[in-house]
Structure formats: structure tokens, C-alpha cells
Design a protein around this motif. Structure first.
Motif, PDB file in Angstrom:
ATOM      1  N   VAL A  23     116.900   9.276  55.226  1.00 46.64           N
ATOM      2  CA  VAL A  23     117.276   8.233  55.849  1.00 46.64           C
ATOM      3  C   VAL A  23     115.703   7.240  56.017  1.00 46.64           C
ATOM      4  O   VAL A  23     114.798   7.734  56.378  1.00 46.64           O
ATOM      5  N   ASN A  24     116.368   6.201  55.657  1.00 50.85           N
ATOM      6  CA  ASN A  24     115.118   5.099  55.877  1.00 50.85           C
ATOM      7  C   ASN A  24     114.743   4.678  57.022  1.00 50.85           C
ATOM      8  O   ASN A  24     115.392   4.860  58.106  1.00 50.85           O
ATOM      9  N   ASN A  25     113.238   4.496  57.285  1.00 47.59           N
ATOM     10  CA  ASN A  25     112.509   4.335  58.487  1.00 47.59           C
ATOM     11  C   ASN A  25     113.405   2.994  59.233  1.00 47.59           C
ATOM     12  O   ASN A  25     113.298   3.261  60.550  1.00 47.59           O
ATOM     13  N   VAL A  26     113.650   2.255  58.639  1.00 48.54           N
ATOM     14  CA  VAL A  26     114.190   0.972  59.270  1.00 48.54           C
ATOM     15  C   VAL A  26     115.590   1.295  59.655  1.00 48.54           C
ATOM     16  O   VAL A  26     116.035   0.733  61.024  1.00 48.54           O
ATOM     17  N   VAL A  27     116.270   2.299  59.195  1.00 47.99           N
ATOM     18  CA  VAL A  27     117.699   2.779  59.668  1.00 47.99           C
ATOM     19  C   VAL A  27     117.411   3.391  61.010  1.00 47.99           C
ATOM     20  O   VAL A  27     118.099   3.075  61.944  1.00 47.99           O
ATOM     21  N   TYR A  28     116.386   4.278  61.107  1.00 49.78           N
ATOM     22  CA  TYR A  28     116.163   4.841  62.390  1.00 49.78           C
ATOM     23  C   TYR A  28     115.718   3.878  63.479  1.00 49.78           C
ATOM     24  O   TYR A  28     116.295   3.863  64.541  1.00 49.78           O
TER      25      TYR A  28
END
Length: 131
Positions: A23-28
Motif C-alpha cells: 500500500v502506497n504511503n499516500v494512500v495511508y
């Protein structure tokens, strides 16, 4: 004043992944903001939401373990404390099946009067909604 956690779940899709298939950091970060909004909307009336709006002052995020495609994640958020116009909100994301800790976040939010976009003290009424 620690509020009762508000929970939600999400399943990781391909669109959430980065080049490493995590999971991409921006998604978190988006999820941290999304669950805060859901919590606010679940506790407040339309009238309250038309009077006040929250803005982020800062985020502190720790990534503990990578989530991958098709993982079901449990998200929890709560208000830890507040003073004046500022509120400290915590978010925890875990693997729903095992409880493995994925992410912890602490966000400082500021309450604004929506029409003037000026900071306003958190009222007792708002505080009581989350305690």
C-alpha cells in the motif's frame, strides 16, 4: 479525554499499491483523513457540519508493517485530547485477521468557523459528542 474508537474496514485493491506491491504511503494518509471525516460525520448533525470545518495542522505517521493486495484492514480512530481550537486524533490500522499492526498516526486538527475560516474554540457540545 480519550474517546471511544470509531472503526471501519477496507480491503486493499490494486489501485492502493505502489511499485513494490505494498500500500502506497499516500494512500495511508488518505485513509487517515477519510476515517477522521467519517467519525466526524457519524457524530455530528448537518447543522454542526455547516457551522464548523476541520483543517490538518500536522500528521505524524509510523509505518510498522506493509499491507498488500486483498488484505482486509481494520481502521480505528479516536480523539486523545483537545485544547482551545486544536484536537489530537489518533489512528491505528491493523490486519483484520491477525491484528498485526500496520500503521499508527497522530494528527493535530484545528476547528474553524466555516463561514470565516477562523479558528474557534472546541465547544463543550462538540467535546461531549466524542467523549
Amino acid at each position: 479525554m480519550k474517546s471511544t474508537p470509531f472503526t471501519d474496514t477496507i480491503r486493499v485493491t490494486v489501485s492502493h499499491l505502489d511499485d513494490m506491491k505494498h500500500v502506497n504511503n499516500v494512500v495511508y494518509l488518505q485513509w487517515v483523513q477519510d476515517i477522521a471525516k467519517k467519525h466526524w460525520e457519524s457524530k455530528t448533525s448537518e447543522n454542526t457540519r455547516s457551522t464548523y470545518v476541520w483543517v490538518v495542522l500536522n500528521h505524524y505517521i509510523e509505518y510498522h508493517y506493509p499491507a498488500v493486495y486483498n488484505d482486509e484492514l481494520l481502521m480505528e480512530t479516536w480523539i486523545e485530547n483537545h485544547k482551545g481550537a486544536k484536537s489530537e486524533r489518533h489512528t491505528k490500522i491493523t490486519l483484520a485477521k491477525t491484528g498485526q499492526l500496520i500503521l499508527t498516526a497522530k494528527t493535530t486538527w484545528c476547528l474553524l468557523e466555516k463561514k470565516r475560516l477562523k479558528p474557534v474554540r472546541i465547544t463543550e457540545e462538540i467535546s461531549n459528542l466524542f467523549s
